[in-house]
Design a protein around this motif. Sequence first.
Motif, PDB file in Angstrom:
ATOM      1  N   ASP A   1       0.779  -1.264   0.205  1.00  0.00           N
ATOM      2  CA  ASP A   1      -0.147   0.030  -0.004  1.00  0.00           C
ATOM      3  C   ASP A   1       0.861   1.052  -0.006  1.00  0.00           C
ATOM      4  OD1 ASP A   1      -2.229  -1.521   0.245  1.00  0.00           O
ATOM      5  OD2 ASP A   1      -2.032  -1.494   2.223  1.00  0.00           O
ATOM      6  N   GLY A   2       0.305   2.278  -0.682  1.00  0.00           N
ATOM      7  CA  GLY A   2       1.069   3.564  -0.892  1.00  0.00           C
ATOM      8  C   GLY A   2       0.208   4.462  -1.356  1.00  0.00           C
ATOM      9  N   THR A   3       0.697   5.771  -1.824  1.00  0.00           N
ATOM     10  CA  THR A   3       0.039   6.730  -2.299  1.00  0.00           C
ATOM     11  C   THR A   3       0.420   7.276  -3.524  1.00  0.00           C
ATOM     12  OG1 THR A   3       1.135   8.369  -0.816  1.00  0.00           O
ATOM     13  CG2 THR A   3      -0.824   7.349   0.002  1.00  0.00           C
ATOM     14  N   ILE A   4      -0.161   8.107  -4.186  1.00  0.00           N
ATOM     15  CA  ILE A   4      -0.001   9.015  -5.564  1.00  0.00           C
ATOM     16  C   ILE A   4      -0.529  10.251  -5.253  1.00  0.00           C
ATOM     17  CG2 ILE A   4      -0.323   9.579  -7.850  1.00  0.00           C
ATOM     18  CD1 ILE A   4       0.104   6.545  -8.518  1.00  0.00           C
ATOM     19  N   ASN A   5       0.161  11.259  -5.541  1.00  0.00           N
ATOM     20  CA  ASN A   5      -0.377  12.749  -5.293  1.00  0.00           C
ATOM     21  C   ASN A   5      -1.115  13.055  -6.790  1.00  0.00           C
ATOM     22  OD1 ASN A   5      -0.737  15.374  -5.347  1.00  0.00           O
ATOM     23  ND2 ASN A   5       1.347  15.668  -4.122  1.00  0.00           N
ATOM     24  N   THR A   6      -2.437  13.348  -6.526  1.00  0.00           N
ATOM     25  CA  THR A   6      -3.292  13.799  -7.598  1.00  0.00           C
ATOM     26  C   THR A   6      -3.362  15.124  -7.823  1.00  0.00           C
ATOM     27  OG1 THR A   6      -5.420  13.891  -6.300  1.00  0.00           O
ATOM     28  CG2 THR A   6      -4.670  11.715  -7.129  1.00  0.00           C
ATOM     29  N   GLY A   7      -2.788  15.848  -6.906  1.00  0.00           N
ATOM     30  CA  GLY A   7      -2.611  17.397  -7.005  1.00  0.00           C
ATOM     31  C   GLY A   7      -3.799  17.991  -5.977  1.00  0.00           C
ATOM     32  N   THR A   8      -4.637  17.182  -5.562  1.00  0.00           N
ATOM     33  CA  THR A   8      -5.365  17.580  -4.232  1.00  0.00           C
ATOM     34  C   THR A   8      -5.626  16.512  -3.284  1.00  0.00           C
ATOM     35  OG1 THR A   8      -7.464  16.406  -5.217  1.00  0.00           O
ATOM     36  CG2 THR A   8      -6.861  18.845  -6.239  1.00  0.00           C
ATOM     37  N   GLU A   9      -4.874  15.443  -3.256  1.00  0.00           N
ATOM     38  CA  GLU A   9      -4.925  14.341  -2.381  1.00  0.00           C
ATOM     39  C   GLU A   9      -3.890  13.462  -2.489  1.00  0.00           C
ATOM     40  OE1 GLU A   9      -7.945  11.480  -1.987  1.00  0.00           O
ATOM     41  OE2 GLU A   9      -8.446  11.492  -4.115  1.00  0.00           O
TER      42      GLU A   9
ATOM     43  N   SER B   1       3.723  17.750  -2.491  1.00  0.00           N
ATOM     44  CA  SER B   1       3.684  18.987  -3.314  1.00  0.00           C
ATOM     45  C   SER B   1       3.815  18.672  -4.687  1.00  0.00           C
ATOM     46  CB  SER B   1       4.842  20.034  -2.814  1.00  0.00           C
ATOM     47  OG  SER B   1       6.110  19.495  -3.268  1.00  0.00           O
ATOM     48  N   GLN B   2       4.292  17.513  -5.050  1.00  0.00           N
ATOM     49  CA  GLN B   2       4.448  17.371  -6.737  1.00  0.00           C
ATOM     50  C   GLN B   2       3.496  16.576  -7.169  1.00  0.00           C
ATOM     51  OE1 GLN B   2       7.089  18.137  -8.936  1.00  0.00           O
ATOM     52  NE2 GLN B   2       5.702  17.050 -10.285  1.00  0.00           N
ATOM     53  N   PHE B   3       2.816  17.281  -8.458  1.00  0.00           N
ATOM     54  CA  PHE B   3       1.645  16.418  -9.021  1.00  0.00           C
ATOM     55  C   PHE B   3       2.314  15.096  -9.617  1.00  0.00           C
ATOM     56  CE2 PHE B   3      -0.275  15.782 -13.261  1.00  0.00           C
ATOM     57  CZ  PHE B   3      -1.731  15.189 -12.766  1.00  0.00           C
ATOM     58  N   LEU B   4       1.409  13.984  -9.305  1.00  0.00           N
ATOM     59  CA  LEU B   4       1.728  12.574  -9.766  1.00  0.00           C
ATOM     60  C   LEU B   4       3.015  11.987  -8.992  1.00  0.00           C
ATOM     61  CD1 LEU B   4      -0.850  11.686 -11.080  1.00  0.00           C
ATOM     62  CD2 LEU B   4       0.443  11.261 -13.185  1.00  0.00           C
ATOM     63  N   SER B   5       3.454  12.582  -7.995  1.00  0.00           N
ATOM     64  CA  SER B   5       4.731  11.751  -7.175  1.00  0.00           C
ATOM     65  C   SER B   5       3.940  10.572  -6.641  1.00  0.00           C
ATOM     66  CB  SER B   5       5.084  12.869  -6.249  1.00  0.00           C
ATOM     67  OG  SER B   5       6.145  12.134  -5.334  1.00  0.00           O
ATOM     68  N   VAL B   6       5.061   9.504  -6.755  1.00  0.00           N
ATOM     69  CA  VAL B   6       4.592   8.490  -6.276  1.00  0.00           C
ATOM     70  C   VAL B   6       5.387   8.044  -4.951  1.00  0.00           C
ATOM     71  CG1 VAL B   6       3.916   7.341  -8.410  1.00  0.00           C
ATOM     72  CG2 VAL B   6       6.231   6.938  -7.603  1.00  0.00           C
TER      73      VAL B   6
ATOM     74  N   VAL C   1     -12.215   5.896 -11.918  1.00  0.00           N
ATOM     75  CA  VAL C   1     -11.797   6.704 -12.973  1.00  0.00           C
ATOM     76  C   VAL C   1     -12.679   8.047 -12.414  1.00  0.00           C
ATOM     77  CG1 VAL C   1     -12.500   7.679 -15.207  1.00  0.00           C
ATOM     78  CG2 VAL C   1     -11.860   5.425 -15.015  1.00  0.00           C
ATOM     79  N   GLU C   2     -13.648   7.978 -11.749  1.00  0.00           N
ATOM     80  CA  GLU C   2     -14.572   9.184 -11.518  1.00  0.00           C
ATOM     81  C   GLU C   2     -13.384   9.881 -10.027  1.00  0.00           C
ATOM     82  OE1 GLU C   2     -18.967   8.457 -10.957  1.00  0.00           O
ATOM     83  OE2 GLU C   2     -18.447   6.581 -11.451  1.00  0.00           O
ATOM     84  N   ARG C   3     -12.955   9.174  -9.251  1.00  0.00           N
ATOM     85  CA  ARG C   3     -12.091   9.643  -8.218  1.00  0.00           C
ATOM     86  C   ARG C   3     -11.144  10.304  -8.827  1.00  0.00           C
ATOM     87  NH1 ARG C   3     -10.491   7.271  -2.208  1.00  0.00           N
ATOM     88  NH2 ARG C   3      -9.114   8.882  -1.613  1.00  0.00           N
ATOM     89  N   ALA C   4     -10.363   9.590  -9.584  1.00  0.00           N
ATOM     90  CA  ALA C   4      -9.104   9.768  -9.981  1.00  0.00           C
ATOM     91  C   ALA C   4      -9.410  11.152 -11.117  1.00  0.00           C
ATOM     92  CB  ALA C   4      -8.613   9.114 -11.027  1.00  0.00           C
ATOM     93  N   LEU C   5     -10.239  11.260 -11.898  1.00  0.00           N
ATOM     94  CA  LEU C   5     -10.648  12.594 -12.607  1.00  0.00           C
ATOM     95  C   LEU C   5     -11.043  13.757 -11.621  1.00  0.00           C
ATOM     96  CD1 LEU C   5     -12.341  11.301 -15.651  1.00  0.00           C
ATOM     97  CD2 LEU C   5      -9.822  11.863 -15.495  1.00  0.00           C
ATOM     98  N   SER C   6     -11.783  13.446 -10.799  1.00  0.00           N
ATOM     99  CA  SER C   6     -12.452  14.611  -9.926  1.00  0.00           C
ATOM    100  C   SER C   6     -11.286  14.878  -8.861  1.00  0.00           C
ATOM    101  CB  SER C   6     -13.381  13.827  -9.037  1.00  0.00           C
ATOM    102  OG  SER C   6     -13.224  13.013  -8.086  1.00  0.00           O
ATOM    103  N   SER C   7     -10.367  14.171  -8.527  1.00  0.00           N
ATOM    104  CA  SER C   7      -9.093  14.583  -7.472  1.00  0.00           C
ATOM    105  C   SER C   7      -8.087  15.153  -8.187  1.00  0.00           C
ATOM    106  CB  SER C   7      -8.703  13.681  -6.566  1.00  0.00           C
ATOM    107  OG  SER C   7      -8.199  12.268  -7.223  1.00  0.00           O
ATOM    108  N   ARG C   8      -8.147  15.355  -9.589  1.00  0.00           N
ATOM    109  CA  ARG C   8      -6.752  15.852 -10.320  1.00  0.00           C
ATOM    110  C   ARG C   8      -6.689  17.179 -10.261  1.00  0.00           C
ATOM    111  NH1 ARG C   8      -5.302  17.711 -15.412  1.00  0.00           N
ATOM    112  NH2 ARG C   8      -3.723  16.677 -16.455  1.00  0.00           N
ATOM    113  N   ALA C   9      -5.671  17.844 -10.266  1.00  0.00           N
ATOM    114  CA  ALA C   9      -5.581  19.377 -10.214  1.00  0.00           C
ATOM    115  C   ALA C   9      -5.409  19.739 -11.617  1.00  0.00           C
ATOM    116  CB  ALA C   9      -4.265  19.627  -9.297  1.00  0.00           C
TER     117      ALA C   9
END
Length: 410
Positions: A77-85, A190-195, A308-316
């Motif tokens: 388990d990890g995270t990706i920065n979507t620009g808003t979360e 702070s970085q968009f799409l950082s993994v 897809v819905e969450r990915a697109l809605s949380s993207r900056a």
Amino acid sequence: MPEVQTIPVTTELTPELRTYAESMRDGFFESPPTEKGLEVWHSYLLADGTRLRRIMSEEERPFGLKDHPVATFASWDGTINTGTELAPTNFITDVTVQASHRRRGLMNRLMTTDLTEARERGDVFAVLTATDARIYGRFGFGVTATARRIEINTGSRFQLRTEPTGRAVFAEAASITGLRRELFEKFHASQFLSVGRAAHYWGSKFDWSTQKPRDERAAVHFAEDGTPDATMVFEVMEDHIQIIDLLGLTSRAEIELLRLIGQAEGHEKVVWPRCHDPRHPLPWAMVDSRVVQTIKEFDTIWIRILDVERALSSRAYDVDGEAVLAVTDTLDWCTGTYRVQVSGGRATVTRTDADPDAVLSMEGLSPLYSGIQDAAGLAAAGHAEGSQEGLAKVSRLFGKAQPPVAASIF
């Protein structure tokens, strides 16, 4: 169908874990793990909370391999920065199938099992780095980040245009592990799409690929106000200096650390195997830009969108607007048409029956999402369809002034 088995990761280095590690390296045609290598690898499993899966042969395996799996698969388990979360993400590695057991559906079985569980957990993405670029598109993974191998001539032509800023110092590598993690967390937030990063970035001085100890050295840069803003871990080789990890909160801070080792005596070349910023300004910072040579550019991060819905809605988003996307998913999880309405850089995403501006495969949606390729380019490459007007509309909405930078591999 072959059975997918989960191997318990316990505090004991069990025979099952040993045979998994041996088979995994054998699947990559690498040398067997040493006892030290197994010890280091086991510590990473525990630190990451890794899930290990395997498939055993349904046929008898003679000559001492009957307890070894013929396919391996790991995730955590990890995270990706979507620009808003920092969105929950399933990180995947160790994907191997023995050459003797390929084309039997083993990888498909492992991948779909793991991705299904990730969706059930509520993960927004799955992510991996690909050894073989031909494999993962059929599962909906697409490239979202690239890196460059850079070689820097540090002989008499090495000269930066700018005067030094802040202060750069050498350090003992083990003493800055905490600082490296702290700076990465700031970068990641702070970085968009950082993994996110796995435990091997912070582990012992050991090279998993060669199964040998590594003589790591380090340096830190301090900004003008005295706060650390970049770290570097490197190794002095016989004929060059090789960067293991260089990460700064700014490109200027990274350049200052390159200035430091660029002045080292006895070597006239610095090798940076993975410069994660595809538009790093280092060449422009040199008086003679030709001392910086890009040896190759390669993909590093492949993302599979699971929601897809969450990915697109949380993207900056950089611009406001509206577009309709139709998505085709070979796994049939995300197939549908989505209206994306952006206001103030934030999107509202809804299902719709409207005619789409663009139709994209799941593999094509990821590079569009990241901004490294526009819809028109994806259409030319066979990953999208649409009218010229519709593709332009989608390209404008998903365009990014700054490309994503993912400073991790796994």
